[in-house]
Motif scaffolding. Structure first.
Motif, PDB file in Angstrom:
ATOM      1  N   LEU A  56      48.875  37.867  37.782  1.00 44.01           N
ATOM      2  CA  LEU A  56      47.447  38.073  36.360  1.00 44.01           C
ATOM      3  C   LEU A  56      46.578  39.411  36.702  1.00 44.01           C
ATOM      4  CD1 LEU A  56      45.968  35.446  38.488  1.00 44.01           C
ATOM      5  CD2 LEU A  56      46.936  35.319  36.874  1.00 44.01           C
ATOM      6  N   PRO A  57      46.199  40.148  35.711  1.00 42.81           N
ATOM      7  CA  PRO A  57      45.361  41.464  35.865  1.00 42.81           C
ATOM      8  C   PRO A  57      44.212  42.094  36.914  1.00 42.81           C
ATOM      9  CG  PRO A  57      45.146  39.601  33.670  1.00 42.81           C
ATOM     10  CD  PRO A  57      45.512  39.206  34.724  1.00 42.81           C
ATOM     11  N   HIS A  58      43.878  40.939  37.543  1.00 44.48           N
ATOM     12  CA  HIS A  58      43.692  41.647  39.068  1.00 44.48           C
ATOM     13  C   HIS A  58      44.479  40.871  39.996  1.00 44.48           C
ATOM     14  CE1 HIS A  58      40.155  40.731  35.980  1.00 44.48           C
ATOM     15  NE2 HIS A  58      39.700  41.617  36.512  1.00 44.48           N
ATOM     16  N   ALA A  59      43.821  42.034  40.935  1.00 51.57           N
ATOM     17  CA  ALA A  59      44.361  41.511  42.201  1.00 51.57           C
ATOM     18  C   ALA A  59      44.205  41.309  43.469  1.00 51.57           C
ATOM     19  CB  ALA A  59      45.442  43.358  42.567  1.00 51.57           C
ATOM     20  N   ASP A  60      43.251  40.875  43.806  1.00 54.42           N
ATOM     21  CA  ASP A  60      42.809  39.916  45.056  1.00 54.42           C
ATOM     22  C   ASP A  60      42.510  38.406  45.077  1.00 54.42           C
ATOM     23  OD1 ASP A  60      42.835  42.863  46.378  1.00 54.42           O
ATOM     24  OD2 ASP A  60      40.588  43.116  44.799  1.00 54.42           O
ATOM     25  N   PRO A  61      43.010  37.851  45.493  1.00 58.63           N
ATOM     26  CA  PRO A  61      42.521  36.699  45.621  1.00 58.63           C
ATOM     27  C   PRO A  61      41.021  36.332  45.904  1.00 58.63           C
ATOM     28  CG  PRO A  61      44.049  36.661  47.625  1.00 58.63           C
ATOM     29  CD  PRO A  61      43.766  38.303  46.242  1.00 58.63           C
ATOM     30  N   PHE A  62      40.132  35.850  45.081  1.00 58.02           N
ATOM     31  CA  PHE A  62      38.761  34.920  45.466  1.00 58.02           C
ATOM     32  C   PHE A  62      38.920  33.653  46.202  1.00 58.02           C
ATOM     33  CE2 PHE A  62      35.682  38.129  43.192  1.00 58.02           C
ATOM     34  CZ  PHE A  62      36.333  39.606  43.757  1.00 58.02           C
ATOM     35  N   THR A  63      39.861  32.870  44.969  1.00 51.01           N
ATOM     36  CA  THR A  63      39.715  31.523  45.487  1.00 51.01           C
ATOM     37  C   THR A  63      41.056  30.414  45.565  1.00 51.01           C
ATOM     38  OG1 THR A  63      38.425  29.412  44.658  1.00 51.01           O
ATOM     39  CG2 THR A  63      38.497  30.872  43.326  1.00 51.01           C
ATOM     40  N   VAL A  64      41.719  30.276  46.067  1.00 45.89           N
ATOM     41  CA  VAL A  64      43.493  29.344  45.570  1.00 45.89           C
ATOM     42  C   VAL A  64      43.142  28.042  46.655  1.00 45.89           C
ATOM     43  CG1 VAL A  64      45.211  30.170  46.311  1.00 45.89           C
ATOM     44  CG2 VAL A  64      44.218  31.938  46.082  1.00 45.89           C
ATOM     45  N   SER A  65      43.675  26.865  45.647  1.00 43.08           N
ATOM     46  CA  SER A  65      43.490  25.657  46.041  1.00 43.08           C
ATOM     47  C   SER A  65      44.426  25.398  45.662  1.00 43.08           C
ATOM     48  CB  SER A  65      42.289  24.937  45.347  1.00 43.08           C
ATOM     49  OG  SER A  65      40.845  25.593  45.467  1.00 43.08           O
ATOM     50  N   ALA A  66      45.344  24.503  47.101  1.00 43.76           N
ATOM     51  CA  ALA A  66      46.569  24.216  46.977  1.00 43.76           C
ATOM     52  C   ALA A  66      46.946  22.969  47.146  1.00 43.76           C
ATOM     53  CB  ALA A  66      47.342  25.062  48.120  1.00 43.76           C
ATOM     54  N   HIS A  67      47.350  22.318  46.357  1.00 44.42           N
ATOM     55  CA  HIS A  67      47.845  21.214  46.678  1.00 44.42           C
ATOM     56  C   HIS A  67      49.889  20.820  47.532  1.00 44.42           C
ATOM     57  CE1 HIS A  67      44.484  18.280  45.632  1.00 44.42           C
ATOM     58  NE2 HIS A  67      44.294  19.797  44.316  1.00 44.42           N
ATOM     59  N   LEU A 119      38.280  42.817  44.915  1.00 45.61           N
ATOM     60  CA  LEU A 119      37.142  42.992  45.643  1.00 45.61           C
ATOM     61  C   LEU A 119      36.425  43.864  46.304  1.00 45.61           C
ATOM     62  CD1 LEU A 119      39.630  41.000  49.130  1.00 45.61           C
ATOM     63  CD2 LEU A 119      37.495  40.089  47.653  1.00 45.61           C
ATOM     64  N   ASP A 120      36.963  45.742  46.071  1.00 48.07           N
ATOM     65  CA  ASP A 120      36.341  46.736  45.990  1.00 48.07           C
ATOM     66  C   ASP A 120      34.876  46.944  45.459  1.00 48.07           C
ATOM     67  OD1 ASP A 120      37.928  47.336  48.085  1.00 48.07           O
ATOM     68  OD2 ASP A 120      39.581  48.150  46.541  1.00 48.07           O
ATOM     69  N   ALA A 121      35.056  45.324  44.332  1.00 45.22           N
ATOM     70  CA  ALA A 121      33.989  45.859  43.861  1.00 45.22           C
ATOM     71  C   ALA A 121      33.198  45.509  43.452  1.00 45.22           C
ATOM     72  CB  ALA A 121      34.274  45.907  41.839  1.00 45.22           C
ATOM     73  N   LEU A 122      33.083  44.748  44.799  1.00 46.83           N
ATOM     74  CA  LEU A 122      32.145  43.609  45.337  1.00 46.83           C
ATOM     75  C   LEU A 122      30.396  44.309  45.543  1.00 46.83           C
ATOM     76  CD1 LEU A 122      34.062  40.381  47.047  1.00 46.83           C
ATOM     77  CD2 LEU A 122      33.231  40.595  44.308  1.00 46.83           C
ATOM     78  N   THR A 123      29.291  43.737  45.407  1.00 48.18           N
ATOM     79  CA  THR A 123      28.166  44.530  45.665  1.00 48.18           C
ATOM     80  C   THR A 123      27.995  44.427  47.107  1.00 48.18           C
ATOM     81  OG1 THR A 123      26.602  42.680  46.292  1.00 48.18           O
ATOM     82  CG2 THR A 123      27.133  43.518  44.029  1.00 48.18           C
ATOM     83  N   ASP A 124      27.712  45.149  47.804  1.00 46.09           N
ATOM     84  CA  ASP A 124      26.790  45.376  49.338  1.00 46.09           C
ATOM     85  C   ASP A 124      25.625  44.165  50.081  1.00 46.09           C
ATOM     86  OD1 ASP A 124      29.109  47.214  49.600  1.00 46.09           O
ATOM     87  OD2 ASP A 124      27.258  48.486  49.206  1.00 46.09           O
ATOM     88  N   ASP A 125      25.306  43.125  48.966  1.00 44.37           N
ATOM     89  CA  ASP A 125      24.574  41.881  49.392  1.00 44.37           C
ATOM     90  C   ASP A 125      24.616  40.875  49.571  1.00 44.37           C
ATOM     91  OD1 ASP A 125      22.047  41.321  49.310  1.00 44.37           O
ATOM     92  OD2 ASP A 125      21.776  39.633  46.794  1.00 44.37           O
ATOM     93  N   VAL A 126      24.135  41.345  51.565  1.00 45.72           N
ATOM     94  CA  VAL A 126      24.367  40.536  51.769  1.00 45.72           C
ATOM     95  C   VAL A 126      23.649  38.951  52.079  1.00 45.72           C
ATOM     96  CG1 VAL A 126      25.723  39.004  54.054  1.00 45.72           C
ATOM     97  CG2 VAL A 126      26.791  40.818  52.536  1.00 45.72           C
ATOM     98  N   ARG A 127      23.551  37.633  52.307  1.00 43.08           N
ATOM     99  CA  ARG A 127      21.795  37.137  53.145  1.00 43.08           C
ATOM    100  C   ARG A 127      23.076  36.173  53.578  1.00 43.08           C
ATOM    101  NH1 ARG A 127      18.101  37.554  47.516  1.00 43.08           N
ATOM    102  NH2 ARG A 127      18.747  39.067  46.981  1.00 43.08           N
ATOM    103  N   ARG A 230      36.638  36.505  51.086  1.00 45.31           N
ATOM    104  CA  ARG A 230      35.092  37.265  50.862  1.00 45.31           C
ATOM    105  C   ARG A 230      35.165  38.570  50.540  1.00 45.31           C
ATOM    106  NH1 ARG A 230      31.626  32.763  50.550  1.00 45.31           N
ATOM    107  NH2 ARG A 230      30.209  33.813  50.008  1.00 45.31           N
ATOM    108  N   CYS A 231      35.632  39.317  51.258  1.00 44.31           N
ATOM    109  CA  CYS A 231      35.756  41.265  51.802  1.00 44.31           C
ATOM    110  C   CYS A 231      36.892  41.352  52.179  1.00 44.31           C
ATOM    111  CB  CYS A 231      34.928  40.730  52.342  1.00 44.31           C
ATOM    112  SG  CYS A 231      34.533  40.935  53.565  1.00 44.31           S
ATOM    113  N   ARG A 232      37.097  42.123  51.875  1.00 42.73           N
ATOM    114  CA  ARG A 232      38.706  43.371  52.245  1.00 42.73           C
ATOM    115  C   ARG A 232      38.759  43.398  53.384  1.00 42.73           C
ATOM    116  NH1 ARG A 232      42.395  45.139  48.956  1.00 42.73           N
ATOM    117  NH2 ARG A 232      41.221  44.981  47.704  1.00 42.73           N
ATOM    118  N   PRO A 233      39.308  42.808  54.890  1.00 45.19           N
ATOM    119  CA  PRO A 233      39.158  42.892  56.553  1.00 45.19           C
ATOM    120  C   PRO A 233      39.263  43.999  56.676  1.00 45.19           C
ATOM    121  CG  PRO A 233      40.975  42.067  55.990  1.00 45.19           C
ATOM    122  CD  PRO A 233      40.376  41.943  54.746  1.00 45.19           C
TER     123      PRO A 233
END
Length: 278
Positions: A56-67, A119-127, A230-233
């Motif tokens: 894929l054009p992007h490298a980081d998994p955000f959501t992965v659903s497997a059967h 994941l490195d492009a995510l904002t720092d806003d956490v609620r 949700r973010c890079r550990p």
């Protein structure tokens, strides 16, 4: 022993894929990640995740659903990927892992739909109202080496993990399950490799099943597993908390949270699994 690094560890070698043709990858499922002769579902998801990250054009998994369609076995496999949609911030793709039956026909083992981003492009806003699980320090938790005897056939994967379970969720190991659908512990790789988004796909499915603390015995095969990264550990051991609230009709759910050393919720998952027959 020197600590393994991301990209140069047993986990990386055993989840490696080789591009055969556009979108198609060859892989070798290692016997080192088996539980009672079945290949661990989180390890398989990480291998498929690696192929999708390459395709894929992007490298980081955000959501992965497997059967999980059929049980995988150690040995050669083929992963076929397909780009579904490429956007500016997210790309969506699907992948299937196949192995060969004795007559040479292909058998689909897993089918995945996933969205990838940066994941490195995510904002720092956490609620959030989520809080890290309360787990005793590692030195007060129990690993496989502390049990009275290993679970038959389960030592392959435990040799590759650094698991330390909360004593409050270890009653099953001495024949006294709590009756609560809970499992908590510290997670890491045995060679010291730090966590990354791909190993989070393993972490959500690496602890003993909550069914053990419900008094169940035997294999708890995954039917469906969805992971949100949700973010890079941060470096260091992860804390994993798994809960089951409902076992009905022979199936149970497992809700998992993974927290890093910076007290951030780095991954969540839910899986539907088949309860052992009693």
């Amino acid at each position: 022993m020197a600590q393994a690094s991301i990209g140069d560890s047993e986990f990386d070698r055993d989840t490696a894929v080789t591009l055969r043709a556009p979108g198609t990858y060859d892989a070798e499922l290692s016997a080192g990640w088996t539980i009672i002769h079945a290949v661990n579902g989180g390890y398989l998801l990480a291998m498929l995740g690696r192929a999708l990250g390459d395709a894929l054009p992007h490298a980081d998994p955000f959501t992965v659903s497997a059967h999980y369609l059929t049980a995988s076995a150690p040995g050669p496999a083929v992963i076929r990927t397909e780009l579904v949609r490429a956007g500016r911030t997210l790309s969506t793709g699907q992948a299937s892992l196949f192995q060969y039956a004795e007559d040479g026909t292909e058998v689909e083992r897993i089918r995945v739909l996933a969205s990838y981003g940066d994941l490195d492009a995510l904002t720092d806003d956490v609620r959030t109202t989520a809080k890290p699980p309360v787990i005793p320090p590692i030195e007060y938790c129990f690993g496989p080496e502390d049990g009275p005897a290993p679970i038959p056939g389960s030592s392959a994967i435990t040799d590759r993990l650094r698991l330390k379970l909360d004593p409050a969720t270890c009653g099953w190991a001495v024949g006294a399950p709590s009756g609560k659908g809970e499992m908590r512990g510290w997670f890491g790789l045995a060679d010291g490799r730090d966590a990354d988004p791909l190993s989070l796909l393993l972490a959500v499915d690496a602890l003993p099943p909550t069914g053990f603390e419900l008094g169940l015995k035997g294999w708890v095969p995954t039917v469906e597993l969805t992971v949100h990264v949700r973010c890079r550990p941060a470096p260091g051991p992860l804390r994993v908390s798994i809960t089951t609230r409902n076992l009905a009709g022979g199936f149970l759910e497992e809700d998992t949270e993974v927290w890093d050393t910076a007290d951030r919720l780095v991954a969540q998952s839910r899986q539907l699994a088949r309860a052992p027959r009693v």
